[in-house]
Scaffold this motif. Structure first.
Motif, PDB file in Angstrom:
ATOM      1  N   PRO A  24     -10.580 -13.450  -2.439  1.00  0.00           N
ATOM      2  CA  PRO A  24      -9.114 -13.398  -2.480  1.00  0.00           C
ATOM      3  C   PRO A  24      -8.596 -11.978  -2.747  1.00  0.00           C
ATOM      4  O   PRO A  24      -7.582 -11.560  -2.196  1.00  0.00           O
ATOM      5  N   GLY A  25      -9.332 -11.216  -3.568  1.00  0.00           N
ATOM      6  CA  GLY A  25      -8.935  -9.836  -3.864  1.00  0.00           C
ATOM      7  C   GLY A  25      -8.981  -8.977  -2.609  1.00  0.00           C
ATOM      8  O   GLY A  25      -8.075  -8.175  -2.350  1.00  0.00           O
ATOM      9  N   LEU A  26     -10.037  -9.148  -1.817  1.00  0.00           N
ATOM     10  CA  LEU A  26     -10.124  -8.382  -0.571  1.00  0.00           C
ATOM     11  C   LEU A  26      -8.997  -8.775   0.373  1.00  0.00           C
ATOM     12  O   LEU A  26      -8.414  -7.934   1.061  1.00  0.00           O
ATOM     13  N   TYR A  27      -8.667 -10.058   0.396  1.00  0.00           N
ATOM     14  CA  TYR A  27      -7.534 -10.487   1.230  1.00  0.00           C
ATOM     15  C   TYR A  27      -6.249  -9.768   0.781  1.00  0.00           C
ATOM     16  O   TYR A  27      -5.494  -9.245   1.603  1.00  0.00           O
ATOM     17  N   ARG A  28      -6.015  -9.723  -0.522  1.00  0.00           N
ATOM     18  CA  ARG A  28      -4.787  -9.081  -1.012  1.00  0.00           C
ATOM     19  C   ARG A  28      -4.735  -7.605  -0.612  1.00  0.00           C
ATOM     20  O   ARG A  28      -3.688  -7.082  -0.263  1.00  0.00           O
ATOM     21  N   ARG A  29      -5.874  -6.944  -0.667  1.00  0.00           N
ATOM     22  CA  ARG A  29      -5.900  -5.531  -0.245  1.00  0.00           C
ATOM     23  C   ARG A  29      -5.664  -5.393   1.265  1.00  0.00           C
ATOM     24  O   ARG A  29      -5.125  -4.405   1.739  1.00  0.00           O
ATOM     25  N   PHE A  30      -6.130  -6.401   2.027  1.00  0.00           N
ATOM     26  CA  PHE A  30      -5.883  -6.431   3.472  1.00  0.00           C
ATOM     27  C   PHE A  30      -4.387  -6.624   3.711  1.00  0.00           C
ATOM     28  O   PHE A  30      -3.758  -5.929   4.512  1.00  0.00           O
ATOM     29  N   TRP A  31      -3.806  -7.539   2.978  1.00  0.00           N
ATOM     30  CA  TRP A  31      -2.365  -7.830   3.080  1.00  0.00           C
ATOM     31  C   TRP A  31      -1.552  -6.568   2.762  1.00  0.00           C
ATOM     32  O   TRP A  31      -0.542  -6.279   3.395  1.00  0.00           O
TER      33      TRP A  31
END
Ligand code: BG6
Length: 478
Positions: A24-31
Motif C-alpha cells: 500500500p505504501g508503494l501505491y501511495r508513492r505511485f499515486w
C-alpha cells in the motif's frame, strides 16, 4: 520529486507486513507521482500464485489500507500493471531462474527481505549465486535484527558475505516517522535549544512509547521477545540517540550514524533497581498477556521502564527515563525534556513556579509544546504561572502537514535514492545488543518476574516509584 526507475523484489510479498505497509505504501508513492510508470515491483513468495491472483490480493490490500481519497480506479489499475509475481523457494533452487530473467538492466535493483531472519542468509546467497544481484543492488532487511549480540553478529556476517555495508538497508521504521526526523530539525536547525542541551541545563529526559494494543495474534513471536527486544533495543534506542547525540558535521549517513553509535557506546549498564517490567492482566473484557501468549508461566514483559545514563561529558548527571508498554491508557509517544530551575529567583512569589519543559509529541497529534513561565494576569502583584507554547505540525503546516507519508513509504524511497541516513548500520545494531544483552541476562539470572498491571492503566505502580524516589514524576499518559 520522482525517484529513478527501479525493479524492487519483495520477498515475503504475501506476508502481513507486505500487505499492510510495503505494497500500500508503494501505491501511495505511485499515486503521488514519486514512483514512475517505468518502475516495477516483483512479488516473490513460496505460494504458487498467478500474477493475476497476486494483483487481486494487492488490490484488496490497497482497498483496506489506503484512504479513500487516494483510491482512484484508473490509478490503481496503472499501479497493478507495474506488479509481477514469481513463486520462489528461499531454501531451494525453484523460481530463481525466472526471477533472474525478469530483471532489467539499467534500473535500480532492490530486494526487500520481508521474511524471517533465518532466511536472510539463503536469500543473500541465492541472489548472488544466480547472478541476480549486482554490485549496485540494495537489500532491505526488517527487524528483528537478531535477538542478542551473537545472533545479530551472525546475521551481519552472513549478509556481508555477499553485500557491502553500503548495500544493506536495515529498517527501523521509527526513523521513517516524520516527527522522529523532526527531532533532528528541531535540534540542529534552531539555535534556541542546542546551547541548553546538556546536563547543566537539562534535569532529565523522559521517552514514552505507550500503546493501547495488546499482543493478540502475535503472542508466539512476542513471547520470545518482550518489550526490551521488541521496542527498546531498536525504536527507543533510536529516539534516545537522536536526543542525546552530538551535532553531526553534516546530515549524511556516515556522520549521523557515527554520532548515534557514540551515544550507544556511552550507555552505562543498567542497575537492577532501575528496571521495572510488567505484564498486563485481564480486564475490561479483554484477555491477559499470558492468555495472548498462550504461555501461562510466561515471564516476558509487555511493559518496561528503565533509568538510563549516558556517560559522557554532555550528559553526566542527567538521567534518561524510558518506558514502553502494551495495553496502556492511550497510544502516545513523546519525548519530554525537563530543564533545571533558574539558578536564582528575583520574585518573592514562587508558588506557581515550575521548570521549563519541552514536550516533543511523536504520535498522535505530532507537535511541540514548550512550557514557559509568565506573570499571572491581573493586579495581584507579581504572581507566576506556567503556560504552554503549543504547536501541532498539522495546524502549523496546513494541508501539507496533514498528509504525511507513512514511515515505510519514506524509507523505501530512500532505498531507491541510495540514502542510508535513516537506516541502521551493522555496528550500531551490534552496539545496541551489546548494551541490551546483560540487562536481559541479569533479570533472567535473578529469576525476576514482571509485575501485573491493569489494562488501560499507565503501567505497574513500581514504574511510578522509579521516578518518585528521584523526586520526579512521569508525564501523565492521557
Ligand atoms: C513494532 C513492534 O516494531 O513497532 C510492535 O514489533 C509495535 O510490537 C510497533 O506495536 C509500534 O509501531 P508504531 O509505528 O505503531 O508506533
Amino acid at each position: 520529486i520522482p525517484v529513478e526507475p527501479f525493479d524492487l523484489v519483495v520477498f515475503g510479498a504475501t506476508g502481513d507486513l507486505a500487505r499492510r505497509k510495503i505494497l500500500p505504501g508503494l501505491y501511495r508513492r505511485f499515486w503521488a507521482g514519486q514512483v514512475t510508470a517505468d518502475s516495477r515491483i516483483i512479488g516473490a513468495a513460496r505460494a504458487a500464485l498467478t500474477e493475476d491472483a497476486f494483483r487481486a490480493d494487492v488490490k484488496a490490500a490497497i482497498d483496506e489500507f489506503v484512504s479513500a481519497d487516494k483510491r482512484d480506479a484508473a490509478m490503481i489499475d496503472a499501479f497493478l500493471a507495474r506488479l509481477h509475481y514469481v513463486p520462489i523457494d528461499a531454501v531451494g533452487e525453484a523460481g530463481w531462474k525466472p526471477l533472474k530473467d525478469m530483471m532489467r538492466p539499467g534500473v535500480v535493483r532492490a530486494f526487500y527481505f520481508s521474511v524471517a531472519p533465518a532466511l536472510f542468509g539463503d536469500l543473500a546467497q541465492r541472489l548472488h549465486s544466480h547472478g541476480i544481484a549486482d554490485t549496485g543492488s540494495r537489500i532491505v532487511v526488517e527487524k528483528p535484527f537478531g535477538r542478542d549480540l551473537a545472533s545479530a553478529r551472525a546475521l551481519n556476517a552472513v549478509l556481508a558475505q555477499h553485500f557491502r555495508e553500503d548495500q544493506i538497508y536495515r529498517i527501523d521504521h521509527y526513523l521513517g516517522k516524520e516527527t522522529v526526523q523532526n527531532l533532528m530539525a528541531v535540534r540542529f536547525a534552531n539555535i534556541l535549544f542546542e546551547p541548553l542541551w546538556k546536563s547543566e541545563y537539562v534535569d532529565h529526559v523522559q521517552i514514552t512509547v505507550a500503546e493501547t494494543v495488546g499482543v493478540d495474534g502475535r503472542g508466539a513471536y512476542y513471547d520470545k521477545s518482550g518489550a526490551m527486544r521488541d521496542m527498546v533495543q531498536n525504536h527507543m534506542m533510536q529516539l534516545l540517540c537522536l536526543i542525546a547525540m552530538e551535532p553531526p558535521y553534516h546530515f549524511d549517513p556516515a556522520a549521523v550514524r557515527d554520532e548515534k553509535l557514540k551515544v550507544i557506546r556511552a550507555l552505562d549498564p543498567v542497575a537492577p533497581d532501575d528496571i521495572v517490567r510488567g505484564q498486563y492482566l485481564a480486564g475490561a473484557g479483554q484477555d491477559s498477556y499470558v492468555t495472548h501468549s498462550q504461555n501461562p508461566a510466561s515471564r516476558t514483559e509487555s511493559y518496561i521502564a528503565l533509568k538510563v545514563h549516558v556517560s559522557n561529558w554532555r550528559w553526566k548527571g542527567t538521567p534518561f527515563y524510558l518506558r514502553t508498554g502494551k495495553r496502556l491508557r492511550a497510544r502516545e509517544s513523546e519525548i519530554v525534556v525537563t530543564f533545571r530551575e533558574p539558578p536564582h529567583s528575583i520574585f518573592d512569589d514562587t508558588e506557581g513556579w515550575r521548570e521549563n519543559v519541552l514536550v516533543i509529541r511523536l504520535q498522535p497529534n505530532e507537535g511541540i509544546n514548550l512550557k514557559v513561565m509568565i506573570k499571572e494576569p491581573g493586579p495581584g502583584g507579581m504572581r507566576l504561572t506556567q503556560v504552554p507554547l503549543d504547536m501541532s505540525f498539522a495546524e502549523a503546516l496546513g494541508e501539507e502537514g496533514a498528509d504525511i507519508p507513512d514511515a515505510y513509504e519514506r524509507l523505501i524511497m530512500d532505498v531507491i535514492r541510495g540514502n542510508q541516513t535513516l537506516f541502521m548500520r551493522g555496528d550500531e545494531v551490534e552496539a545496541a545488543w551489546a548494551w541490551t544483552d546483560p540487562i536481559i541476562q541479569g533479570w533472567e539470572a535473578r529469576g525476576d518476574r514482571p509485575r501485573g498491571y491493569d489494562p488501560g492503566s499507565s503501567g505497574p505502580e513500581d514504574a511510578l516509584m522509579l521516578m518518585h524516589r528521584d523526586g520526579r514524576r512521569w508525564r501523565e499518559i492521557r
